[in-house]
Design an enzyme around this catalytic site. Sequence first.
Site, PDB file in Angstrom:
ATOM      1  N   CYS A  65       0.846  -1.206   0.000  1.00 42.89           N
ATOM      2  CA  CYS A  65       0.000   0.000   0.000  1.00 42.89           C
ATOM      3  C   CYS A  65       0.880   1.254   0.000  1.00 42.89           C
ATOM      4  O   CYS A  65       1.825   1.363   0.788  1.00 42.89           O
ATOM      5  CB  CYS A  65      -0.906  -0.016   1.231  1.00 42.89           C
ATOM      6  SG  CYS A  65      -2.009   1.400   1.271  1.00 42.89           S
ATOM      7  N   CYS A  69       0.542   4.950   6.832  1.00 35.25           N
ATOM      8  CA  CYS A  69      -0.066   4.811   8.158  1.00 35.25           C
ATOM      9  C   CYS A  69       0.934   4.115   9.094  1.00 35.25           C
ATOM     10  O   CYS A  69       1.344   2.978   8.826  1.00 35.25           O
ATOM     11  CB  CYS A  69      -1.357   4.008   8.067  1.00 35.25           C
ATOM     12  SG  CYS A  69      -2.442   4.612   6.752  1.00 35.25           S
ATOM     13  N   CYS A  72       0.631   0.389  10.312  1.00 34.76           N
ATOM     14  CA  CYS A  72       0.171  -0.670   9.405  1.00 34.76           C
ATOM     15  C   CYS A  72       1.298  -1.488   8.766  1.00 34.76           C
ATOM     16  O   CYS A  72       2.222  -0.946   8.151  1.00 34.76           O
ATOM     17  CB  CYS A  72      -0.704  -0.057   8.317  1.00 34.76           C
ATOM     18  SG  CYS A  72      -1.479  -1.314   7.284  1.00 34.76           S
ATOM     19  N   CYS A 109     -16.473  -8.943   5.928  1.00 42.21           N
ATOM     20  CA  CYS A 109     -15.810  -7.660   5.666  1.00 42.21           C
ATOM     21  C   CYS A 109     -14.573  -7.887   4.802  1.00 42.21           C
ATOM     22  O   CYS A 109     -13.692  -8.659   5.185  1.00 42.21           O
ATOM     23  CB  CYS A 109     -15.360  -7.018   6.966  1.00 42.21           C
ATOM     24  SG  CYS A 109     -16.668  -6.872   8.179  1.00 42.21           S
ATOM     25  N   CYS A 140     -19.435  -5.876   3.976  1.00 39.71           N
ATOM     26  CA  CYS A 140     -18.722  -4.661   4.379  1.00 39.71           C
ATOM     27  C   CYS A 140     -17.436  -4.622   3.569  1.00 39.71           C
ATOM     28  O   CYS A 140     -16.857  -5.675   3.280  1.00 39.71           O
ATOM     29  CB  CYS A 140     -18.405  -4.709   5.870  1.00 39.71           C
ATOM     30  SG  CYS A 140     -17.441  -3.299   6.430  1.00 39.71           S
ATOM     31  N   CYS A 200     -19.157   2.598   8.928  1.00 40.54           N
ATOM     32  CA  CYS A 200     -18.388   1.968   9.997  1.00 40.54           C
ATOM     33  C   CYS A 200     -17.121   2.809  10.143  1.00 40.54           C
ATOM     34  O   CYS A 200     -16.319   2.880   9.207  1.00 40.54           O
ATOM     35  CB  CYS A 200     -18.058   0.529   9.591  1.00 40.54           C
ATOM     36  SG  CYS A 200     -16.877  -0.285  10.681  1.00 40.54           S
ATOM     37  N   ARG A 278     -17.478  -2.090  18.118  1.00 40.59           N
ATOM     38  CA  ARG A 278     -16.792  -3.350  17.787  1.00 40.59           C
ATOM     39  C   ARG A 278     -15.427  -3.431  18.465  1.00 40.59           C
ATOM     40  O   ARG A 278     -14.563  -2.570  18.249  1.00 40.59           O
ATOM     41  CB  ARG A 278     -16.642  -3.488  16.258  1.00 40.59           C
ATOM     42  CG  ARG A 278     -16.023  -4.839  15.855  1.00 40.59           C
ATOM     43  CD  ARG A 278     -16.180  -5.134  14.368  1.00 40.59           C
ATOM     44  NE  ARG A 278     -17.574  -5.068  14.003  1.00 40.59           N
ATOM     45  CZ  ARG A 278     -18.102  -4.159  13.168  1.00 40.59           C
ATOM     46  NH1 ARG A 278     -17.344  -3.282  12.597  1.00 40.59           N
ATOM     47  NH2 ARG A 278     -19.391  -4.160  12.917  1.00 40.59           N
TER      48      ARG A 278
HETATM   49  N1  SAM Z   1      -6.607   0.481   3.342  1.00 39.52           N
HETATM   50  C1  SAM Z   1      -7.861   0.706   3.933  1.00 39.52           C
HETATM   51  C2  SAM Z   1      -7.873   1.915   4.829  1.00 39.52           C
HETATM   52  O1  SAM Z   1      -6.858   2.213   5.444  1.00 39.52           O
HETATM   53  O2  SAM Z   1      -8.907   2.579   4.925  1.00 39.52           O
HETATM   54  C3  SAM Z   1      -8.440  -0.465   4.641  1.00 39.52           C
HETATM   55  C4  SAM Z   1      -7.634  -1.373   5.513  1.00 39.52           C
HETATM   56  S1  SAM Z   1      -6.974  -0.715   7.017  1.00 39.52           S
HETATM   57  C5  SAM Z   1      -5.947  -2.028   7.490  1.00 39.52           C
HETATM   58  C6  SAM Z   1      -8.311  -0.638   8.159  1.00 39.52           C
HETATM   59  C7  SAM Z   1      -8.026  -0.168   9.570  1.00 39.52           C
HETATM   60  O3  SAM Z   1      -7.383  -1.196  10.305  1.00 39.52           O
HETATM   61  C8  SAM Z   1      -7.123   1.026   9.775  1.00 39.52           C
HETATM   62  O4  SAM Z   1      -7.772   2.240   9.537  1.00 39.52           O
HETATM   63  C9  SAM Z   1      -6.726   0.878  11.238  1.00 39.52           C
HETATM   64  O5  SAM Z   1      -7.646   1.546  12.076  1.00 39.52           O
HETATM   65  C10 SAM Z   1      -6.814  -0.625  11.463  1.00 39.52           C
HETATM   66  N2  SAM Z   1      -5.450  -1.195  11.645  1.00 39.52           N
HETATM   67  C11 SAM Z   1      -4.526  -1.383  10.701  1.00 39.52           C
HETATM   68  N3  SAM Z   1      -3.388  -1.894  11.222  1.00 39.52           N
HETATM   69  C12 SAM Z   1      -3.610  -1.997  12.555  1.00 39.52           C
HETATM   70  C13 SAM Z   1      -2.810  -2.444  13.651  1.00 39.52           C
HETATM   71  N4  SAM Z   1      -1.547  -2.836  13.499  1.00 39.52           N
HETATM   72  N5  SAM Z   1      -3.364  -2.431  14.885  1.00 39.52           N
HETATM   73  C14 SAM Z   1      -4.633  -2.017  15.065  1.00 39.52           C
HETATM   74  N6  SAM Z   1      -5.429  -1.580  14.070  1.00 39.52           N
HETATM   75  C15 SAM Z   1      -4.929  -1.564  12.832  1.00 39.52           C
HETATM   76 FE1  SF4 Z   2      -2.736   1.238   3.421  1.00 39.83          FE
HETATM   77 FE2  SF4 Z   2      -2.581   0.108   5.810  1.00 39.83          FE
HETATM   78 FE3  SF4 Z   2      -2.992   2.720   5.608  1.00 39.83          FE
HETATM   79 FE4  SF4 Z   2      -4.972   1.008   4.873  1.00 39.83          FE
HETATM   80  S1  SF4 Z   2      -4.128   1.288   6.928  1.00 39.83           S
HETATM   81  S2  SF4 Z   2      -4.256   2.832   3.774  1.00 39.83           S
HETATM   82  S3  SF4 Z   2      -3.713  -0.675   4.065  1.00 39.83           S
HETATM   83  S4  SF4 Z   2      -1.149   1.627   4.950  1.00 39.83           S
END
Ligand code: SAM
Ligand code: SF4
Length: 352
Positions: A65, A69, A72, A109, A140, A200, A278
């Site tokens: 990606c 973030c 992530c 989801c 979802c 959500c 959730r």
């Molecule tokens: N890429 C999309 C986005 O960011 O909107 C969807 C997938 S993203 C993994 C969805 C959510 O998962 C993130 O916004 C974050 O809140 C949560 N998330 C991701 N990595 C995480 C982690 N290591 N621990 C807890 N929550 C996490």
């Molecule tokens: Fe990409 Fe992870 Fe951020 Fe979702 S949370 S936009 S998968 S880097």
Amino acid sequence: MLQERDSTIAANPAARSDWTREQIAALFDLPFTELVFRAAEVHRAHHRAGEIQLCTLLSIKTGGCPEDCGYCSQSVKADSGIEATKLMEVQAVLQSAAQAKDNGSKRFCMGAAWRNPKERDMPAVIAMVKGVREMGLETCMTLGMLTPGQAKQLADAGLDYYNHNIDTSPERYEEVITTRTFADRLNTLDNVRAAGINVCSGGIVGMGETRADRVGFVHALATMEQHPESVPVNALVPVKGTVLGNMLADTPLAKIDDIEFVRTVAVARITMPLSMVRLSAGRESMSEATQSLCFMAGANSIFTGDKLLTAANAGDDADSAMFARLGLKPMEGEEPLRAMKAVGGCSGGCAA
Ligand code: SAM
Ligand code: SF4
Ligand code: DTB
């Protein structure tokens, strides 16, 4: 029975959107047992407190990606060892959904590690929504940012919910993500709402944020004109190779303070009484006692199965055993905010 409940809820002015930060901070400051007691009362007034909604997650496109973030494992900026995959074939997704249904899940989801879906991805994604819905599961998706047109396409395909998290307070946001703004997130949520898809949206606790950030996070959600139908509260899963995983490793902040986590769940329940709250990422390393406190404090939905998107989850066996010990049942009925829309009880704001 459901109709009776629905009309009670529809007449209930509980879902107010005029919360101030001071009011939310005062809730966080309550003695812990008082806060949990109040949250449990709110929970019982609007939900069947012994029932927990079961949802299953599938990563339909993993890793690679372009977003940064800091939490992530799927960001190209992370050195987490997650391999990037292509978008899954529709049939493989449907097989996985059938398995989730067999395991008792009501909602499926699908998540993709994208900044946003490309137009060329839309036909496959739409086929996934249609196929999963035909199996009788709620759908979802979480695919990153959406344009109004993409939201409309997904709504037309029958998508029930779209997950897009604000993640943290507006103030803390830029310390965690720089490649898209807090306003971008709200813009996507507006597009989802306008298309008629249920929202959500939630975030993550335990990213080294302050209490004031947790107040700001809940405030941003609870002051939305219409509260999200679902509010995921994730406990950070600290992944080695991510900015936050590296930063928090070997510090006292590496593990979320359980009591503060439960407080956040309780405050979300009190301020968004009709939403589903959730208990999302982080359950795998959370004790049953802490999870029980979360259920007591109003959490009423979980992700089931061994895996979230890339991280481990508690697993069906552990969850069945926990449900049996706690006397909890999987939820069969409709979510309150969604039911209100179905009976015409909410004409937009759902606020007092
Ligand atoms: N890429 C999309 C986005 O960011 O909107 C969807 C997938 S993203 C993994 C969805 C959510 O998962 C993130 O916004 C974050 O809140 C949560 N998330 C991701 N990595 C995480 C982690 N290591 N621990 C807890 N929550 C996490
Ligand atoms: Fe990409 Fe992870 Fe951020 Fe979702 S949370 S936009 S998968 S880097
Ligand atoms: C949400 O708030 N939590 C889920 C779901 N929305 C998509 C995702 C949690 C991801 C946890 C880390 C991982 O599996 O990589």
